[in-house]
Design a protein around this motif. Structure first.
Motif, PDB file in Angstrom:
ATOM      1  N   LEU A  16      29.557  47.248  46.486  1.00  0.00           N
ATOM      2  CA  LEU A  16      30.079  46.239  45.556  1.00  0.00           C
ATOM      3  C   LEU A  16      29.871  46.622  44.085  1.00  0.00           C
ATOM      4  CD1 LEU A  16      31.273  43.459  44.926  1.00  0.00           C
ATOM      5  CD2 LEU A  16      29.035  42.454  45.344  1.00  0.00           C
ATOM      6  N   ASP A  17      28.663  47.048  43.724  1.00  0.00           N
ATOM      7  CA  ASP A  17      28.388  47.350  42.311  1.00  0.00           C
ATOM      8  C   ASP A  17      29.303  48.461  41.799  1.00  0.00           C
ATOM      9  OD1 ASP A  17      26.454  45.449  42.254  1.00  0.00           O
ATOM     10  OD2 ASP A  17      24.789  46.839  42.593  1.00  0.00           O
ATOM     11  N   ALA A  18      29.432  49.513  42.593  1.00  0.00           N
ATOM     12  CA  ALA A  18      30.271  50.649  42.168  1.00  0.00           C
ATOM     13  C   ALA A  18      31.734  50.216  42.074  1.00  0.00           C
ATOM     14  CB  ALA A  18      30.125  51.806  43.148  1.00  0.00           C
ATOM     15  N   ALA A  19      32.168  49.359  43.002  1.00  0.00           N
ATOM     16  CA  ALA A  19      33.564  48.894  42.984  1.00  0.00           C
ATOM     17  C   ALA A  19      33.836  48.087  41.706  1.00  0.00           C
ATOM     18  CB  ALA A  19      33.861  48.055  44.218  1.00  0.00           C
ATOM     19  N   VAL A  20      32.895  47.234  41.330  1.00  0.00           N
ATOM     20  CA  VAL A  20      33.072  46.425  40.109  1.00  0.00           C
ATOM     21  C   VAL A  20      33.092  47.333  38.878  1.00  0.00           C
ATOM     22  CG1 VAL A  20      31.957  44.671  38.654  1.00  0.00           C
ATOM     23  CG2 VAL A  20      32.132  44.316  41.129  1.00  0.00           C
ATOM     24  N   ASP A  21      32.204  48.321  38.841  1.00  0.00           N
ATOM     25  CA  ASP A  21      32.192  49.252  37.700  1.00  0.00           C
ATOM     26  C   ASP A  21      33.528  49.984  37.586  1.00  0.00           C
ATOM     27  OD1 ASP A  21      29.668  48.528  37.042  1.00  0.00           O
ATOM     28  OD2 ASP A  21      28.688  50.283  37.928  1.00  0.00           O
ATOM     29  N   LEU A  22      34.048  50.454  38.715  1.00  0.00           N
ATOM     30  CA  LEU A  22      35.328  51.169  38.695  1.00  0.00           C
ATOM     31  C   LEU A  22      36.469  50.246  38.258  1.00  0.00           C
ATOM     32  CD1 LEU A  22      35.305  53.434  41.883  1.00  0.00           C
ATOM     33  CD2 LEU A  22      35.378  54.174  39.495  1.00  0.00           C
ATOM     34  N   ALA A  23      36.411  48.998  38.710  1.00  0.00           N
ATOM     35  CA  ALA A  23      37.465  48.038  38.348  1.00  0.00           C
ATOM     36  C   ALA A  23      37.446  47.778  36.835  1.00  0.00           C
ATOM     37  CB  ALA A  23      37.268  46.738  39.115  1.00  0.00           C
ATOM     38  N   LEU A  24      36.258  47.635  36.273  1.00  0.00           N
ATOM     39  CA  LEU A  24      36.152  47.392  34.818  1.00  0.00           C
ATOM     40  C   LEU A  24      36.683  48.594  34.042  1.00  0.00           C
ATOM     41  CD1 LEU A  24      32.634  45.711  34.724  1.00  0.00           C
ATOM     42  CD2 LEU A  24      34.785  44.631  34.019  1.00  0.00           C
ATOM     43  N   ILE A  87      36.085  37.729  47.632  1.00  0.00           N
ATOM     44  CA  ILE A  87      35.634  36.697  46.693  1.00  0.00           C
ATOM     45  C   ILE A  87      34.339  37.119  45.980  1.00  0.00           C
ATOM     46  CG2 ILE A  87      34.448  35.319  48.457  1.00  0.00           C
ATOM     47  CD1 ILE A  87      35.609  32.850  46.809  1.00  0.00           C
ATOM     48  N   ASP A  88      33.471  37.851  46.670  1.00  0.00           N
ATOM     49  CA  ASP A  88      32.252  38.356  46.014  1.00  0.00           C
ATOM     50  C   ASP A  88      32.629  39.351  44.926  1.00  0.00           C
ATOM     51  OD1 ASP A  88      30.814  36.850  47.764  1.00  0.00           O
ATOM     52  OD2 ASP A  88      30.077  38.531  48.968  1.00  0.00           O
ATOM     53  N   PHE A  89      33.588  40.203  45.251  1.00  0.00           N
ATOM     54  CA  PHE A  89      34.071  41.188  44.275  1.00  0.00           C
ATOM     55  C   PHE A  89      34.638  40.461  43.053  1.00  0.00           C
ATOM     56  CE2 PHE A  89      37.901  43.482  42.788  1.00  0.00           C
ATOM     57  CZ  PHE A  89      37.306  44.628  42.289  1.00  0.00           C
ATOM     58  N   ALA A  90      35.452  39.425  43.308  1.00  0.00           N
ATOM     59  CA  ALA A  90      36.084  38.689  42.207  1.00  0.00           C
ATOM     60  C   ALA A  90      35.036  38.002  41.338  1.00  0.00           C
ATOM     61  CB  ALA A  90      37.061  37.660  42.771  1.00  0.00           C
ATOM     62  N   GLU A  91      34.068  37.359  41.974  1.00  0.00           N
ATOM     63  CA  GLU A  91      33.044  36.643  41.192  1.00  0.00           C
ATOM     64  C   GLU A  91      32.264  37.592  40.302  1.00  0.00           C
ATOM     65  OE1 GLU A  91      32.241  32.750  44.033  1.00  0.00           O
ATOM     66  OE2 GLU A  91      30.837  34.424  44.118  1.00  0.00           O
ATOM     67  N   ARG A  92      31.839  38.701  40.891  1.00  0.00           N
ATOM     68  CA  ARG A  92      31.051  39.672  40.108  1.00  0.00           C
ATOM     69  C   ARG A  92      31.890  40.244  38.957  1.00  0.00           C
ATOM     70  NH1 ARG A  92      26.754  43.086  41.852  1.00  0.00           N
ATOM     71  NH2 ARG A  92      26.411  41.655  43.560  1.00  0.00           N
ATOM     72  N   LEU A  93      33.146  40.531  39.256  1.00  0.00           N
ATOM     73  CA  LEU A  93      34.030  41.113  38.238  1.00  0.00           C
ATOM     74  C   LEU A  93      34.286  40.111  37.105  1.00  0.00           C
ATOM     75  CD1 LEU A  93      35.763  43.570  37.496  1.00  0.00           C
ATOM     76  CD2 LEU A  93      37.622  42.599  38.863  1.00  0.00           C
ATOM     77  N   LEU A  94      34.566  38.853  37.462  1.00  0.00           N
ATOM     78  CA  LEU A  94      34.866  37.842  36.445  1.00  0.00           C
ATOM     79  C   LEU A  94      33.637  37.557  35.580  1.00  0.00           C
ATOM     80  CD1 LEU A  94      37.058  35.457  38.631  1.00  0.00           C
ATOM     81  CD2 LEU A  94      37.848  36.842  36.694  1.00  0.00           C
ATOM     82  N   GLU A  95      32.463  37.621  36.205  1.00  0.00           N
ATOM     83  CA  GLU A  95      31.232  37.410  35.438  1.00  0.00           C
ATOM     84  C   GLU A  95      31.105  38.480  34.346  1.00  0.00           C
ATOM     85  OE1 GLU A  95      27.748  37.431  37.932  1.00  0.00           O
ATOM     86  OE2 GLU A  95      26.446  37.619  36.192  1.00  0.00           O
TER      87      GLU A  95
END
Ligand code: UDP
Length: 243
Positions: A16-24, A87-95
């Motif tokens: 999850l963390d790496a996915a959010v970093d890549l998305a940002l 939804i976990d991915f979305a929440e972390r990303l939106l935060e």
């Protein structure tokens, strides 16, 4: 980042963390990148529909959202890092997006749901900018107008909740003409953000029983839920060499 094929659909070996970093990171370029979260139903349907597999192959990130996908990977000996519910991915990303004042456009769900979700997201993530909203029940004739609206808003993130596989096909088809940082196909996430559907309690989620919780609340989902054991059976069949 490594990617593996599960019953022909590509899934990323990422946490999850790496996915959010890549998305940002992806939001800095505006080149039609999108994220998919294939579930058990998608995997089964994609076995015979090339366009579904193509939509996933072209995705910037393909996250293992469902318990069925996760168990299928285990059976096939594919080392997924962890299950990543959309939804976990979305929440972390939106935060994270809220911390830097980034913008999001919410596309999908029934009329009024995206607006309600927008209100709640503004409360939850004060720095987040809502670039626009639109329900997900538009006709193909209205598609150009929707794309124009999204382009005028030019969001960093476009959340696409049109149900699967419509949302994956829609992102694949429109990736080239949308001026957005990143798109993410997230199923029923807007319903949850709006408070129209409640998520399973933490204990159920950790036990991988979110599907059972939803089934109890919405028994009509039985025909969809049945795909979870089915995808596991098909994976076992592949594993023992029956394909
Ligand atoms: N939906 C939509 N347009 C459609 C079909 C579905 O906007 O043509 C929405 C629907 O209202 C719901 C979401 O897509 O908000 C799909 O939710 P579901 O719970 O089925 O998705 P899941 O998370 O189970 O994949």
């Amino acid at each position: 980042m490594k990617r593996a094929g599960i019953l022909g659909t590509e899934i990323d070996l990422i946490g999850l963390d790496a996915a959010v970093d890549l998305a940002l990171e992806a939001m800095n370029g505006r080149n039609g990148r999108y994220v998919v979260t294939p579930n058990s139903e998608f995997l089964l349907e994609a076995r015979t529909r090339r366009e579904l597999r193509a939509a996933v192959s072209r995705a910037y990130l393909s996250l293992p959202d469902s318990i069925g996908v996760f168990v299928a990977a285990m059976i096939l000996g594919i080392p997924l890092v962890e299950r990543i519910p959309g939804i976990d991915f979305a929440e972390r990303l939106l935060e994270k997006m809220g911390e830097t004042g980034k913008s999001v456009f919410l596309l999908g769900a029934k009329q009024g749901v995206a607006e309600k979700a927008a209100d709640r997201l503004c409360e939850e993530y004060p720095g987040l900018v809502i670039a626009g909203t639109n329900d997900g029940y538009f006709t193909s004739g209205e598609e150009d107008m929707i794309c124009d609206r999204i382009n005028a808003a030019s969001p960093d993130l476009l959340i696409v909740c049109l149900g699967s596989p419509r949302q994956e096909l829609w992102m694949h088809k429109n990736a080239g003409r949308l001026n957005v940082g990143l798109m993410a196909g997230l199923g029923g996430t807007l319903d949850v953000f709006a408070g129209a559907v409640s998520r399973a309690p933490e204990k159920w989620r950790r036990a991988g029983l979110e599907w059972l919780y939803r089934l109890i609340r919405e028994p009509g989902r039985i025909l969809r839920v049945i795909r979870i054991p089915l995808v596991i059976l098909v994976s076992l069949w592949y594993r023992i060499g029956g394909r």
